[in-house]
Design an enzyme around this catalytic site. Structure first.
Site, short mmCIF file in Angstrom:
data_model
loop_
_atom_site.label_atom_id
_atom_site.label_comp_id
_atom_site.label_asym_id
_atom_site.label_seq_id
_atom_site.Cartn_x
_atom_site.Cartn_y
_atom_site.Cartn_z
N ASP A 173 0.83 -1.21 0.00
CA ASP A 173 0.00 0.00 0.00
C ASP A 173 0.86 1.26 0.00
OD1 ASP A 173 -2.20 -1.66 0.25
OD2 ASP A 173 -2.07 -1.64 2.43
N LYS A 212 -4.21 2.64 -2.14
CA LYS A 212 -5.04 2.76 -0.95
C LYS A 212 -4.64 3.89 -0.01
CE LYS A 212 -6.94 -0.72 1.15
NZ LYS A 212 -6.94 -1.95 1.94
N MET A 222 -7.56 6.52 11.60
CA MET A 222 -8.08 7.29 10.46
C MET A 222 -8.96 8.44 10.95
SD MET A 222 -8.99 3.98 8.12
CE MET A 222 -9.47 2.97 9.50
C1 LIG Z 1 -6.17 1.67 7.26
S1 LIG Z 1 -5.65 1.92 8.90
C2 LIG Z 1 -4.57 0.55 9.07
C3 LIG Z 1 -4.24 0.21 10.48
C4 LIG Z 1 -3.25 -0.89 10.61
N1 LIG Z 1 -3.78 -2.14 10.13
C5 LIG Z 1 -2.74 -1.05 12.04
O1 LIG Z 1 -2.97 -2.12 12.65
O2 LIG Z 1 -2.09 -0.14 12.53
C6 LIG Z 1 -4.57 3.28 8.72
C7 LIG Z 1 -4.55 4.17 9.95
O3 LIG Z 1 -3.69 3.62 10.92
C8 LIG Z 1 -3.09 4.66 11.66
N2 LIG Z 1 -1.65 4.57 11.51
C9 LIG Z 1 -0.97 3.62 10.83
N3 LIG Z 1 0.35 3.82 10.96
C10 LIG Z 1 0.51 4.90 11.75
C11 LIG Z 1 1.63 5.60 12.25
N4 LIG Z 1 2.88 5.21 11.98
N5 LIG Z 1 1.42 6.68 13.02
C12 LIG Z 1 0.18 7.10 13.31
N6 LIG Z 1 -0.91 6.47 12.87
C13 LIG Z 1 -0.77 5.39 12.11
C14 LIG Z 1 -3.63 5.96 11.13
O4 LIG Z 1 -4.76 6.31 11.90
C15 LIG Z 1 -4.04 5.56 9.72
O5 LIG Z 1 -5.03 6.42 9.23
#
Ligand SMILES: C[S@@+](CC[C@H](N)C(=O)[O-])C[C@H]1O[C@@H](n2cnc3c(N)ncnc32)[C@H](O)[C@@H]1O
Length: 475
Positions: free
Chosen positions: A260, A282, A395
């Protein structure tokens, strides 16, 4: 190091693995070193004769259990007779010298615990996985470096390698008789690089055994090797150090990777350089490939015999659509495995110094999505606005105003702690710790557009004492 090895920088010892089952091995000394030698000798099935006036507790237990023959006295020259090997491991230099001389006079190899140079052989540091042994030795030049390397290898060699080696041992004879010599190496390569090894690594030994049996029966290893499979792997929140060993191994093994937009380059770099890279996009509201096409692509690639790595941020089963992607594979009968990753909630919380639960402030933690569904944020606001808990919004950046306003409307005070962690766990991490009323404006003033996680609850305040990760990178 001998002068020779110093000259050319190479080890001057010759590594071998001795078969000692049922053979007499003499150990002089009853301390910690002797105890270590005895344990390994017993594991090798040796008949251990131990000579020492006193024993360390572990040795005393062995002697009491009858696992070793103990003579309670000082070692004498005649003790070494008929020995296959001898260890002079007392704390008395003179005794070690005398025993070593007696052994050598009879042509028996001897190792001195107090003098590597005066020993016939060295005992390497060892990593063991079932029948598999990896030994590390530095020709006695740097024992502490050897120990460090051993500790690193200990973490790098998965435990399951032992099961794999044991399984291979089980079939070795059959393979020898049924697979022509010229095809044997290819057969074993297919086993160790393909689905059979993966079954073992996933703990499905019985399934691996059945497949190996079938591969042998068909004697068509090439066919087996090309069966496709999918690895759904969570790569954690961003810091490559947070990858699991299994994730890393499968990243090295895959021959095509689907990833992604948010996946950091530093993680993608760790995928095998030979693997084809397919960007499936995505980013919120700008999907490069629709979800059903991603699912279909995985099925298609696996059916063509490819090892497909589906690399997801965080954990695949936390707002990652992992369930949807894998359902299609299951329906198509494609073998797959799922590797959990550290979710952004855990990663960001740890790197921001914000415990998600705390006995004084939060008895539960809830993960919710702040993403609109059909233009609505349909969440149980009354429940999310309860005190004594932590709420983590994934998100949640785009709708931050609405989220904060709803929580206040449903009863949380305007000065309730709330924090945004942007690009958590990476060198660009930013922590904006504020309150429900002023967080939206503070976040709007930020230049960074990275992934952002919202944490709401009294635990946020703890970052002042527990914060430890303060990267200095500029945007
Ligand atoms: C589609 S979701 C996927 C979540 C992922 N599967 C997880 O377990 O972290 C994407 C969201 O995860 C959060 N996110 C993922 N990586 C991040 C990071 N390094 N710092 C802050 N938020 C993060 C944010 O809220 C982002 O909008």
């Amino acid at each position: 190091m001998t002068p020779d090895s110093a000259d050319n920088g190479r080890a001057t010892t010759y590594p071998v693995a001795l078969r000692l089952a049922g053979r007499r091995v003499v150990v002089a000394g009853g301390g910690r070193i002797a105890a270590r030698r005895v344990e390994r000798l017993l594991a090798a099935g040796a008949r251990v004769v131990l000579i020492a006036p006193r024993l360390a507790p572990a040795l005393a237990e062995r002697a009491a259990a009858g696992s070793i023959e103990w003579h309670q006295r000082g070692a004498e020259d005649a003790d070494v007779r008929d020995a296959a090997l001898c260890f002079a491991a007392t704390d008395d230099v003179d005794v070690n010298t005398r025993i070593a001389a007696a052994a050598r006079a009879r042509g028996i190899p001897v190792q001195r615990a107090d003098d590597a140079e005066a020993s016939d052989f060295l005992v390497p540091a060892l990593i063991e996985r079932g029948p598999l042994q990896v030994s590390v030795s530095s020709d006695a030049s740097a024992p502490s470096l050897t120990r460090r390397l051993r500790a690193r290898l200990e973490t790098l060699v998965p435990r399951a390698y032992g099961d794999l080696a044991a399984l291979a041992g089980e079939f070795r004879g059959q393979v020898k008789t049924r697979v022509p010599r010229a095809e044997r190496a290819e057969f074993w390569n297919a086993v160790f690089d393909g689905p059979i090894a993966e079954q073992v690594f996933a703990g499905r030994i019985e399934a691996a055994r059945r497949e190996l049996q079938a591969a042998l029966a068909e004697a068509e290893p090439a066919k087996r090797a090309t069966r496709g499979e999918v690895y759904l792997v969570g790569s954690g929140p961003g810091d490559p150090d947070l990858l699991t060993f299994r994730a890393l191994r499968l990243m090295q093994r895959a021959d095509v990777v689907l990833y992604d937009s948010l996946l950091p380059a530093s993680i993608l770099e760790l995928v095998s350089p030979d693997a084809e890279r397919i960007h499936v996009g995505k980013r919120a509201s700008k999907h490069t490939l629709p979800q059903d096409q991603i699912n279909a692509l995985m099925v298609e690639l696996a059916q063509a015999g490819r090892r497909v790595l589906r690399l997801k941020g965080g954990d695949p089963f936390v707002f990652g659509r992992g369930g949807e992607e894998i359902a299609e594979l299951a329906d198509a009968g494609i073998p797959f495995q799922i590797v959990p990753g550290i979710t952004a909630a855990n990663g960001c919380a740890a790197y921001a110094g914000i415990p998600l639960t705390h006995r004084d402030y939060a008895q539960s933690v809830t993960f919710v999505t702040g993403h609109l569904k059909q233009g609505e944020l349909n969440l149980s606001w009354a429940e999310l606005a309860q005190r004594g808990q932590t709420v983590v919004f994934f998100m949640g950046r785009r709708n931050l105003d609405t989220i904060c306003a709803r929580l206040i409307e449903h009863g949380l005070p305007a000065d309730w702690p709330a924090a945004m962690v942007i690009d958590g766990t990476t060198a660009r991490q930013r922590l904006i710790a504020a309150t429900l009323s002023d967080l939206p404006a503070r976040v709007a003033a930020e230049r960074s557009t990275g992934a952002a996680l919202l944490i709401v609850g009294e635990v946020v305040r703890l970052h002042e004492r527990l914060g430890w990760f303060h990267p200095t990178a500029e945007y």
